[in-house]
Enzyme design. Structure first.
Site, PDB file in Angstrom:
ATOM      1  N   CYS A  18       0.809  -1.222   0.000  1.00  0.00           N
ATOM      2  CA  CYS A  18       0.000   0.000   0.000  1.00  0.00           C
ATOM      3  C   CYS A  18       0.848   1.280   0.000  1.00  0.00           C
ATOM      4  CB  CYS A  18      -0.890  -0.030   1.242  1.00  0.00           C
ATOM      5  SG  CYS A  18      -1.809   1.494   1.485  1.00  0.00           S
TER       6      CYS A  18
ATOM      7  N   GLU B 161      -5.303   7.879   8.807  1.00  0.00           N
ATOM      8  CA  GLU B 161      -5.033   8.713   7.635  1.00  0.00           C
ATOM      9  C   GLU B 161      -3.518   8.958   7.544  1.00  0.00           C
ATOM     10  OE1 GLU B 161      -6.554  10.005   4.886  1.00  0.00           O
ATOM     11  OE2 GLU B 161      -4.510  10.710   4.570  1.00  0.00           O
ATOM     12  N   SER B 162      -2.911   8.443   6.471  1.00  0.00           N
ATOM     13  CA  SER B 162      -1.449   8.513   6.358  1.00  0.00           C
ATOM     14  C   SER B 162      -0.923   9.948   6.397  1.00  0.00           C
ATOM     15  CB  SER B 162      -0.993   7.835   5.071  1.00  0.00           C
ATOM     16  OG  SER B 162      -1.548   8.483   3.945  1.00  0.00           O
TER      17      SER B 162
ATOM     18  N   TYR C 243      -5.074   5.448  -9.409  1.00  0.00           N
ATOM     19  CA  TYR C 243      -6.251   4.673  -8.966  1.00  0.00           C
ATOM     20  C   TYR C 243      -7.484   5.094  -9.754  1.00  0.00           C
ATOM     21  CZ  TYR C 243      -3.832   2.634  -4.961  1.00  0.00           C
ATOM     22  OH  TYR C 243      -2.986   1.915  -4.172  1.00  0.00           O
TER      23      TYR C 243
ATOM     24  N   ARG D 141     -14.740   1.499   5.069  1.00  0.00           N
ATOM     25  CA  ARG D 141     -13.748   0.520   4.667  1.00  0.00           C
ATOM     26  C   ARG D 141     -12.718   0.377   5.771  1.00  0.00           C
ATOM     27  NH1 ARG D 141     -15.061   0.246  -0.722  1.00  0.00           N
ATOM     28  NH2 ARG D 141     -13.250  -1.009  -1.225  1.00  0.00           N
TER      29      ARG D 141
ATOM     30  N   THR E 132      -9.223   0.232   6.206  1.00  0.00           N
ATOM     31  CA  THR E 132      -8.005   0.487   5.432  1.00  0.00           C
ATOM     32  C   THR E 132      -6.748   0.438   6.305  1.00  0.00           C
ATOM     33  OG1 THR E 132      -8.296   2.863   5.784  1.00  0.00           O
ATOM     34  CG2 THR E 132      -9.201   1.972   3.752  1.00  0.00           C
TER      35      THR E 132
ATOM     36  N   TRP F 229      -8.106  -6.889   4.560  1.00  0.00           N
ATOM     37  CA  TRP F 229      -6.704  -7.196   4.903  1.00  0.00           C
ATOM     38  C   TRP F 229      -6.685  -8.214   6.030  1.00  0.00           C
ATOM     39  CZ3 TRP F 229      -4.012  -5.569   1.122  1.00  0.00           C
ATOM     40  CH2 TRP F 229      -4.235  -4.332   0.534  1.00  0.00           C
TER      41      TRP F 229
HETATM   42  N1  LIG Z   1      -6.629   8.017   2.963  1.00  0.00           N
HETATM   43  C1  LIG Z   1      -6.082   6.817   3.399  1.00  0.00           C
HETATM   44  C2  LIG Z   1      -6.181   5.777   2.303  1.00  0.00           C
HETATM   45  C3  LIG Z   1      -5.756   4.428   2.761  1.00  0.00           C
HETATM   46  C4  LIG Z   1      -6.176   3.339   1.762  1.00  0.00           C
HETATM   47  O1  LIG Z   1      -7.023   3.549   0.885  1.00  0.00           O
HETATM   48  N2  LIG Z   1      -5.560   2.164   1.878  1.00  0.00           N
HETATM   49  C5  LIG Z   1      -5.911   1.047   1.008  1.00  0.00           C
HETATM   50  C6  LIG Z   1      -4.714   0.190   0.702  1.00  0.00           C
HETATM   51  S1  LIG Z   1      -3.574   0.924  -0.401  1.00  0.00           S
HETATM   52  C7  LIG Z   1      -6.872   0.128   1.722  1.00  0.00           C
HETATM   53  O2  LIG Z   1      -6.649  -0.211   2.871  1.00  0.00           O
HETATM   54  N3  LIG Z   1      -7.910  -0.340   1.027  1.00  0.00           N
HETATM   55  C8  LIG Z   1      -8.848  -1.292   1.567  1.00  0.00           C
HETATM   56  C9  LIG Z   1     -10.239  -1.008   1.083  1.00  0.00           C
HETATM   57  O3  LIG Z   1     -10.399  -0.097   0.291  1.00  0.00           O
HETATM   58  O4  LIG Z   1     -11.143  -1.684   1.531  1.00  0.00           O
HETATM   59  C10 LIG Z   1      -4.634   7.084   3.796  1.00  0.00           C
HETATM   60  O5  LIG Z   1      -3.917   7.776   3.053  1.00  0.00           O
HETATM   61  O6  LIG Z   1      -4.232   6.624   4.863  1.00  0.00           O
END
Ligand SMILES: N[C@@H](CCC(=O)N[C@@H](CS)C(=O)NCC(=O)O)C(=O)O
Length: 320
Positions: free
Chosen positions: A60, A148-149, A195, A130, A132, A93
């Protein structure tokens, strides 16, 4: 994804879309910071234990932002990490049982949880959204601090400043306006642009994103023909935010997301920049091409057979 705290098996990895088929990323729900009191309390402990944990995936780009900052700032000894399996399953995940997982991933036996969505429901039993990565986790409270990263980079750089083992400042005051501007200039059209191309559900939405990706790459190529860094004359969070997308481009996005007008390898200045960053251990050590390929090519909606390409062979692999 979770709806009122219940995992929905039938969910779409492609996320939300608008009426013209454009991909829409959800916004993050947990946006807390770490207080100076928490840091002071940790500094008083003999092992400076903050009770924090960072859940990530090497696949990721957003999670890798936080991994690179953690390494650059010398926070590795204070913030343990848990690495998910690279493949996103029907349950999101996950961690595999010990001995059966992907090399470099953590095991479910050590973690005590199997799925990342458990962190979300432990934090909020009614969570809808989600599950994430990255997740910055409070091991004492058993809750998510932040998912949030963008914030986690600032937490590491600013909130945890007293713990740094490095002189680096990834968001120096004098450069903040320029950093914000640079970040904005690449987020929509590049970091998220790939994306938007890959997860577009109409030809028009794909082409729109595709054009923006390559217009941005052309602009970046001229920037790096004259500049060494994204902003100013030092490494900042903008370099981290650009790097994570650049390094995934030729190995995943060019094929899977159909952003295939050119590869990063075809841009001499951008390739030089990428190689310079890869000579810094924090960048190279947090780049796992095996996880990136296995992870992206496991997205069934884009690659139903799950076949992972053998190539490409890239010059910069020598730095890993
Ligand atoms: N805005 C979030 C985005 C994080 C994100 O979208 N991570 C993806 C992996 S690259 C995720 O966990 N996706 C799982 C999903 O969409 O269900 C950040 O920057 O922390």
């Amino acid at each position: 994804m979770l709806v009122n705290g219940q995992w929905q098996k039938k969910w779409d990895p492609v996320q939300k879309k608008d009426s013209d088929g454009r991909f829409i990323r959800q916004s993050s729900a947990f946006r807390n910071r770490i207080t100076p009191e928490q840091v002071q309390a940790a500094l008083g402990n003999p092992n400076k234990d903050l009770g924090l944990k960072l859940y990530v995936g090497y696949i990721c780009p957003w999670a890798t932002r936080t991994l690179i900052a953690r390494s650059l700032l010398g926070l590795e000894q204070y913030i343990p990490i848990s690495v998910v399996e690279p493949q996103l399953t029907d349950f999101g995940w996950h961690f595999a049982p010990a001995g059966s997982g992907f090399p470099g991933s953590s095991s479910a036996d050590d973690e005590g949880i199997e799925h990342i969505h458990q962190l979300y429901t432990q934090t909020d039993g009614q969570y809808t959204g989600r599950a994430t990565v990255p997740v910055l986790w409070d091991q004492v409270a058993g809750k998510i601090i932040n998912n949030e990263s963008e914030d986690i980079l600032r937490i590491f750089n600013q909130d945890l400043h007293p713990l740094h083992q490095s002189e680096l400042d990834l968001y120096p005051e004098v450069l903040r306006a320029k950093i914000d501007q640079f970040n904005d200039s690449i987020y929509h059209t590049f970091n998220n642009g790939v994306y938007r191309a890959g997860f577009a559900s109409t030809q028009q939405a794909y082409e729109e994103a595709y054009q923006e990706v390559f217009t941005t790459l052309d602009q970046l190529e001229s920037h790096f023909s004259e500049q060494q860094y994204a902003v100013g004359t030092q490494l900042t969070e903008s370099d981290i935010r650009l790097f994570v997308t650049l390094v995934r481009f030729d190995v995943a996005y060019h094929g899977l997301f159909k952003t295939n007008q050119k590869r990063i390898t075809d841009y001499p200045a951008l390739s030089g920049y990428l190689e310079r960053l890869l000579q810094i251990p924090a960048f190279a050590n947090n780049t796992r091409v095996d996880h990136i390929k296995a992870g992206y090519y496991s997205v069934k909606a884009l690659n139903p057979t799950g076949i992972v390409p053998v190539g490409p062979e890239l010059d910069w692999f020598k730095y890993l």
